[in-house]
Motif scaffolding. Structure first.
Motif, PDB file in Angstrom:
ATOM      1  N   SER A   1       0.951  -1.208   0.156  1.00  0.00           N
ATOM      2  CA  SER A   1      -0.108   0.168   0.277  1.00  0.00           C
ATOM      3  C   SER A   1       0.770   1.159  -0.053  1.00  0.00           C
ATOM      4  O   SER A   1       0.615   2.310  -0.696  1.00  0.00           O
ATOM      5  CB  SER A   1      -0.966   0.064   1.240  1.00  0.00           C
ATOM      6  OG  SER A   1      -1.788  -1.281   1.134  1.00  0.00           O
TER       7      SER A   1
ATOM      8  N   GLU B   1      -9.631  -2.477   2.049  1.00  0.00           N
ATOM      9  CA  GLU B   1      -9.086  -2.909   3.127  1.00  0.00           C
ATOM     10  C   GLU B   1      -9.052  -1.924   4.185  1.00  0.00           C
ATOM     11  O   GLU B   1      -9.245  -2.168   5.468  1.00  0.00           O
ATOM     12  CB  GLU B   1      -7.817  -3.665   3.043  1.00  0.00           C
ATOM     13  CG  GLU B   1      -7.699  -4.826   2.425  1.00  0.00           C
ATOM     14  CD  GLU B   1      -6.398  -5.309   1.910  1.00  0.00           C
ATOM     15  OE1 GLU B   1      -5.372  -4.738   2.268  1.00  0.00           O
ATOM     16  OE2 GLU B   1      -6.411  -6.630   1.552  1.00  0.00           O
TER      17      GLU B   1
ATOM     18  N   ASP C   1      -6.844  -2.037  -3.961  1.00  0.00           N
ATOM     19  CA  ASP C   1      -6.007  -2.427  -2.895  1.00  0.00           C
ATOM     20  C   ASP C   1      -7.076  -3.031  -1.807  1.00  0.00           C
ATOM     21  O   ASP C   1      -7.771  -2.636  -1.219  1.00  0.00           O
ATOM     22  CB  ASP C   1      -5.342  -1.500  -2.054  1.00  0.00           C
ATOM     23  CG  ASP C   1      -4.319  -1.824  -1.107  1.00  0.00           C
ATOM     24  OD1 ASP C   1      -4.217  -3.091  -0.895  1.00  0.00           O
ATOM     25  OD2 ASP C   1      -3.717  -0.943  -0.256  1.00  0.00           O
TER      26      ASP C   1
END
Ligand SMILES: Nc1ncnc2c1ncn2[C@@H]1O[C@H](COP(=O)(O)OP(=O)(O)OP(=O)(O)O)[C@@H](O)[C@H]1O
Ligand SMILES: [Mg+2]
Length: 467
Positions: free
Chosen positions: A98, A121, A168
């Protein structure tokens, strides 16, 4: 009778079957089969539509590649992100995926490209917090926490198309087109398919984050790896600060280049000269270490190989290797036994590439052999020497590619001698670097062993003198 629907899907390889089983027949994995919603097998109701076929010679109006400006990232992608391409970035939990991607997104934003970062997430606040820590709070990256692929595609199809879209991660995405729980193979494949279609249709470059399973594969189906244009892997050892970005597959660039970063509190720092970094923690003067002059892609890279050869207490001695190929180590050990008179059957052997780097070159054979013999003979190798060369099964040291680049790097970092294959004798030497060609591995071995004898005799004489 109609065929039974194939509702049971292996979460490891994606094979479908009609029945549950404890072990997947396709890939052999245990306990990976779960029931999922059936893929629609109904005949499509509409007839095929005709489409225009274009000539290869057609014009592309815009530069097809956009570099991010982060040199190490651009090096691995082959010069930047190609329009409409889809990348899969894999890596261990917490390795910094990330972090890398928010930095890449910020770099695109800085270049006045629209960059969108969708996190499945983390909440937007968490993404913001990270960006603040990385000093990117002012970047014009657009952020959202979203998991529905349809919503993402619908939102981004309006207005200007983003140049970069980061997802992500792909494991958190779900699409309505398949009836399976989020995270299952079918969902991951379905979601990836939708996003790939979005990329091809709009020309946006999409980066998907993929989690990695315990054995190092990108979790979910391998088929996603086939669907995307490039697969990158972000690697590193937990205890080290180095992070290595490596291309495993790339339709638009090389696959042997690596990008080297250092993880710091304020983000990833590019490492322009990795040799310096990999040699920075060297213990000089201890036996069992040799500096290997390697090549990663187009870039020379010096790295320390560490060996420990110790008497074993086990019936079958251990052979462990970190950062290099196990079968390559076995081969070097066999050559040492068969042609160089080195008895290793009563010894455990450990080999480690310092700094958490993973090397794939056979050119490391000579450095590995030198480190092993140095450890066995307790003879430290000269600290100012580099080693490279491939060892053949007959015990000969064979030449390797890019000798000049290896020598130049060694000279640049202050090394004064290079142990290299006989075949490279004609190579123009770098100023201040002595070339010491080796024809047969046995010659190098006896030279190291002799040094061990003298250094031990010296130590004994000193002990006697002291008494
Ligand atoms: N406050 C901090 N100071 C220094 N380093 C930090 C700090 N917070 C996080 N890090 C570094 O960032 C890493 C986590 O980065 P990141 O969240 O990008 O990883 P990730 O690969 O996305 O993880 P995940 O698999 O959980 O998504 C940590 O391992 C740590 O090295
Ligand atoms: Mg993450």
């Amino acid at each position: 009778m109609a065929a039974r629907p194939q509702n049971f899907v292996c979460q490891s390889c994606g094979a479908a079957s009609a029945r549950w089983a404890g072990r997947c027949e396709a890939c052999g994995a245990w306990n990976t089969i779960t029931e999922e919603g059936a893929a629609s097998t109904a005949r499509p109701s509409r007839k095929g539509r005709q489409f225009a076929i274009e000539s290869l010679k057609g014009e592309t109006h815009e530069a097809p590649r956009a570099p991010s400006g982060i040199a190490e990232f651009d090096r691995v992608t082959g010069g930047g992100l190609v329009r409409g391409s889809v990348l899969l970035l894999g890596g261990d939990p917490g390795i910094g995926k990330s972090t890398l991607l928010i930095e890449v997104a910020a770099a695109f934003a800085r270049n006045r490209h629209r960059a969108v970062y969708i996190s499945g997430e983390e909440a937007v606040a968490q993404v913001r917090l990270r960006a603040e820590r990385l000093g990117l709070a002012e970047a014009t990256v657009e952020v959202a926490a979203e998991t529905s692929v349809e919503d993402i595609v619908a939102t981004l199809s309006h207005g200007s198309i983003p140049r970069l879209l980061v997802i992500d991660s792909i494991q958190t995405m779900w699409t309505q087109t398949v009836e399976a729980a989020p995270g299952t193979v079918t969902q991951v494949r379905g979601s990836a398919g939708e996003l790939i279609r979005f990329a091809k249709r709009t020309g946006a470059a999409v980066i998907l984050v993929g989690h990695v399973t315990k054995d190092g594969q990108i979790a979910g189906p391998r088929v996603v790896e086939h669907m995307v244009d490039a697969v990158l892997s972000f690697e590193g050892e937990g205890s080290h600060q180095f992070r290595i970005l490596r291309a495993i597959k790339n339709r638009f660039g090389p696959t042997d280049e690596i990008g080297v970063f250092e993880m710091t509190g304020t983000g990833l720092r590019e490492v322009a000269n990795p040799s310096e970094l990999f040699l920075s923690e060297r213990e000089l003067g201890s036996p069992g270490t040799a500096v290997f002059a390697g090549i990663e892609g187009t870039r020379p890279l010096l790295v320390e190989m560490q060996a420990l050869v110790a008497p074993t207490t086990l019936g079958t001695p251990r052979r462990a290797v970190v950062g290099w190929d196990q079968s390559r180590l076995s081969m070097v050990l066999a050559v040492l036994e068969a042609h160089c008179g080195v008895r290793l059957s009563g010894h455990d052997v450990y080999l480690n590439v310092a700094g958490g780097l993973r090397i794939q070159e056979p050119a490391a054979d000579v450095a590995a052999a030198a480190a092993l013999v140095s450890s066995l003979a307790r003879a430290p190798l000269p600290a100012d020497a580099v080693y490279f060369g491939e060892v053949s099964l007959s015990g000969a040291v064979r030449p390797v590619a890019q000798t000049a680049a290896r020598l130049k790097e060694a000279q640049k970092l202050g090394f004064v001698r290079a142990i290299l294959p006989e075949g490279a004798r004609g190579e123009t030497p770098e100023a201040g670097l002595a070339l010491l060609p080796v024809g047969m591995l046995v010659n190098l071995v006896s030279e190291i062993a002799a040094r061990g004898d003298t250094s031990r005799r010296g130590a004994r004489d000193r002990d006697v003198a002291a008494e």
